[in-house]
Design a protein around this motif. Sequence first.
Motif, PDB file in Angstrom:
ATOM      1  N   LEU A 110     -13.918  20.971  40.278  1.00 28.66           N
ATOM      2  CA  LEU A 110     -14.357  20.276  41.495  1.00 28.66           C
ATOM      3  C   LEU A 110     -13.184  19.682  42.273  1.00 28.66           C
ATOM      4  N   GLY A 111     -11.972  19.850  41.746  1.00 27.88           N
ATOM      5  CA  GLY A 111     -10.788  19.380  42.457  1.00 27.88           C
ATOM      6  C   GLY A 111     -10.237  18.059  41.960  1.00 27.88           C
ATOM      7  N   TYR A 112     -10.776  17.518  40.898  1.00 29.70           N
ATOM      8  CA  TYR A 112     -10.290  16.248  40.352  1.00 29.70           C
ATOM      9  C   TYR A 112      -9.193  16.532  39.319  1.00 29.70           C
ATOM     10  N   ASP A 113      -8.023  16.890  39.811  1.00 34.12           N
ATOM     11  CA  ASP A 113      -6.906  17.213  38.928  1.00 34.12           C
ATOM     12  C   ASP A 113      -6.251  15.962  38.340  1.00 34.12           C
ATOM     13  N   ASN A 114      -6.659  14.796  38.799  1.00 29.57           N
ATOM     14  CA  ASN A 114      -6.059  13.548  38.309  1.00 29.57           C
ATOM     15  C   ASN A 114      -6.760  12.997  37.065  1.00 29.57           C
ATOM     16  N   VAL A 115      -7.764  13.704  36.539  1.00 31.28           N
ATOM     17  CA  VAL A 115      -8.451  13.281  35.314  1.00 31.28           C
ATOM     18  C   VAL A 115      -7.773  13.969  34.134  1.00 31.28           C
ATOM     19  N   ASP A 116      -7.196  13.162  33.243  1.00 34.35           N
ATOM     20  CA  ASP A 116      -6.416  13.715  32.136  1.00 34.35           C
ATOM     21  C   ASP A 116      -7.231  13.967  30.881  1.00 34.35           C
ATOM     22  N   GLN A 117      -8.168  13.078  30.557  1.00 32.55           N
ATOM     23  CA  GLN A 117      -8.901  13.216  29.308  1.00 32.55           C
ATOM     24  C   GLN A 117     -10.289  12.614  29.467  1.00 32.55           C
ATOM     25  N   VAL A 118     -11.296  13.292  28.940  1.00 30.22           N
ATOM     26  CA  VAL A 118     -12.672  12.792  28.968  1.00 30.22           C
ATOM     27  C   VAL A 118     -13.180  12.755  27.532  1.00 30.22           C
ATOM     28  N   ARG A 119     -13.741  11.633  27.151  1.00 29.89           N
ATOM     29  CA  ARG A 119     -14.380  11.486  25.842  1.00 29.89           C
ATOM     30  C   ARG A 119     -15.821  11.059  26.094  1.00 29.89           C
ATOM     31  N   ILE A 120     -16.759  11.694  25.433  1.00 24.92           N
ATOM     32  CA  ILE A 120     -18.182  11.400  25.602  1.00 24.92           C
ATOM     33  C   ILE A 120     -18.636  10.517  24.437  1.00 24.92           C
ATOM     34  N   GLY A 121     -19.470   9.526  24.742  1.00 25.87           N
ATOM     35  CA  GLY A 121     -19.976   8.636  23.708  1.00 25.87           C
ATOM     36  C   GLY A 121     -21.434   8.287  23.957  1.00 25.87           C
ATOM     37  N   LYS A 122     -21.905   7.265  23.263  1.00 27.04           N
ATOM     38  CA  LYS A 122     -23.291   6.801  23.404  1.00 27.04           C
ATOM     39  C   LYS A 122     -23.273   5.309  23.756  1.00 27.04           C
ATOM     40  N   TYR A 123     -24.254   4.910  24.540  1.00 26.67           N
ATOM     41  CA  TYR A 123     -24.467   3.499  24.862  1.00 26.67           C
ATOM     42  C   TYR A 123     -25.898   3.164  24.477  1.00 26.67           C
ATOM     43  N   ILE A 124     -26.071   2.098  23.707  1.00 25.52           N
ATOM     44  CA  ILE A 124     -27.387   1.714  23.203  1.00 25.52           C
ATOM     45  C   ILE A 124     -27.586   0.223  23.461  1.00 25.52           C
ATOM     46  N   GLU A 125     -28.776  -0.151  23.908  1.00 26.71           N
ATOM     47  CA  GLU A 125     -29.147  -1.564  24.032  1.00 26.71           C
ATOM     48  C   GLU A 125     -30.326  -1.828  23.116  1.00 26.71           C
ATOM     49  N   LEU A 126     -30.294  -2.962  22.451  1.00 28.03           N
ATOM     50  CA  LEU A 126     -31.443  -3.396  21.661  1.00 28.03           C
ATOM     51  C   LEU A 126     -31.463  -4.915  21.650  1.00 28.03           C
ATOM     52  N   THR A 127     -32.619  -5.478  21.350  1.00 30.37           N
ATOM     53  CA  THR A 127     -32.711  -6.921  21.186  1.00 30.37           C
ATOM     54  C   THR A 127     -32.938  -7.202  19.707  1.00 30.37           C
ATOM     55  N   ILE A 128     -32.360  -8.287  19.264  1.00 29.75           N
ATOM     56  CA  ILE A 128     -32.457  -8.694  17.868  1.00 29.75           C
ATOM     57  C   ILE A 128     -32.677 -10.199  17.830  1.00 29.75           C
ATOM     58  N   THR A 129     -33.544 -10.646  16.948  1.00 30.71           N
ATOM     59  CA  THR A 129     -33.833 -12.067  16.796  1.00 30.71           C
ATOM     60  C   THR A 129     -33.273 -12.534  15.465  1.00 30.71           C
ATOM     61  N   SER A 130     -32.611 -13.702  15.502  1.00 29.90           N
ATOM     62  CA  SER A 130     -31.993 -14.218  14.282  1.00 29.90           C
ATOM     63  C   SER A 130     -31.903 -15.736  14.368  1.00 29.90           C
ATOM     64  N   THR A 131     -31.734 -16.352  13.220  1.00 30.97           N
ATOM     65  CA  THR A 131     -31.594 -17.804  13.176  1.00 30.97           C
ATOM     66  C   THR A 131     -30.187 -18.248  13.552  1.00 30.97           C
ATOM     67  N   GLU A 132     -29.206 -17.345  13.464  1.00 31.14           N
ATOM     68  CA  GLU A 132     -27.842 -17.697  13.857  1.00 31.14           C
ATOM     69  C   GLU A 132     -27.090 -16.445  14.302  1.00 31.14           C
ATOM     70  N   GLU A 133     -26.115 -16.635  15.176  1.00 32.68           N
ATOM     71  CA  GLU A 133     -25.362 -15.517  15.737  1.00 32.68           C
ATOM     72  C   GLU A 133     -24.615 -14.730  14.658  1.00 32.68           C
ATOM     73  N   LYS A 134     -24.046 -15.430  13.698  1.00 34.14           N
ATOM     74  CA  LYS A 134     -23.301 -14.751  12.635  1.00 34.14           C
ATOM     75  C   LYS A 134     -24.189 -13.753  11.892  1.00 34.14           C
ATOM     76  N   LYS A 135     -25.417 -14.151  11.587  1.00 39.14           N
ATOM     77  CA  LYS A 135     -26.361 -13.270  10.897  1.00 39.14           C
ATOM     78  C   LYS A 135     -26.732 -12.085  11.781  1.00 39.14           C
ATOM     79  N   ALA A 136     -26.937 -12.327  13.069  1.00 40.93           N
ATOM     80  CA  ALA A 136     -27.259 -11.242  13.997  1.00 40.93           C
ATOM     81  C   ALA A 136     -26.110 -10.232  14.035  1.00 40.93           C
TER      82      ALA A 136
END
Length: 92
Positions: free
Chosen positions: A32-58
């Motif tokens: 497409l003409g984007y010669d300035n892109v050197d490297q592409v890595r594909i990954g995953k993004y996930i959102e979830l909610t979690i309930t806990s009594t303290e942040e450390k445990k979560a």
Amino acid sequence: MQTKYLAKIFVTLRPSVLDPAGVAVQSGLQQLGYDNVDQVRIGKYIELTITSTEEKKARQDLDRICDQMLANPVIENYRFELIEVETQTGVF
């Protein structure tokens, strides 16, 4: 007291693992003409909610969830952000 957290989880391939999907996207971008892109890595993004009594445990629970279910620790790295969204106090 229970606190609800929003977890934003990012899973990516380890740098030593080949990423054929990333190579395909990079090739497409170059076509497409984007010669300035050197490297592409594909990954995953996930959102979830979690309930806990303290942040450390979560955080501990999320670490286990990512390690056991959301990522393959042999070939993937993961990191997460934890954001407090709601605190529930008991009613007496």
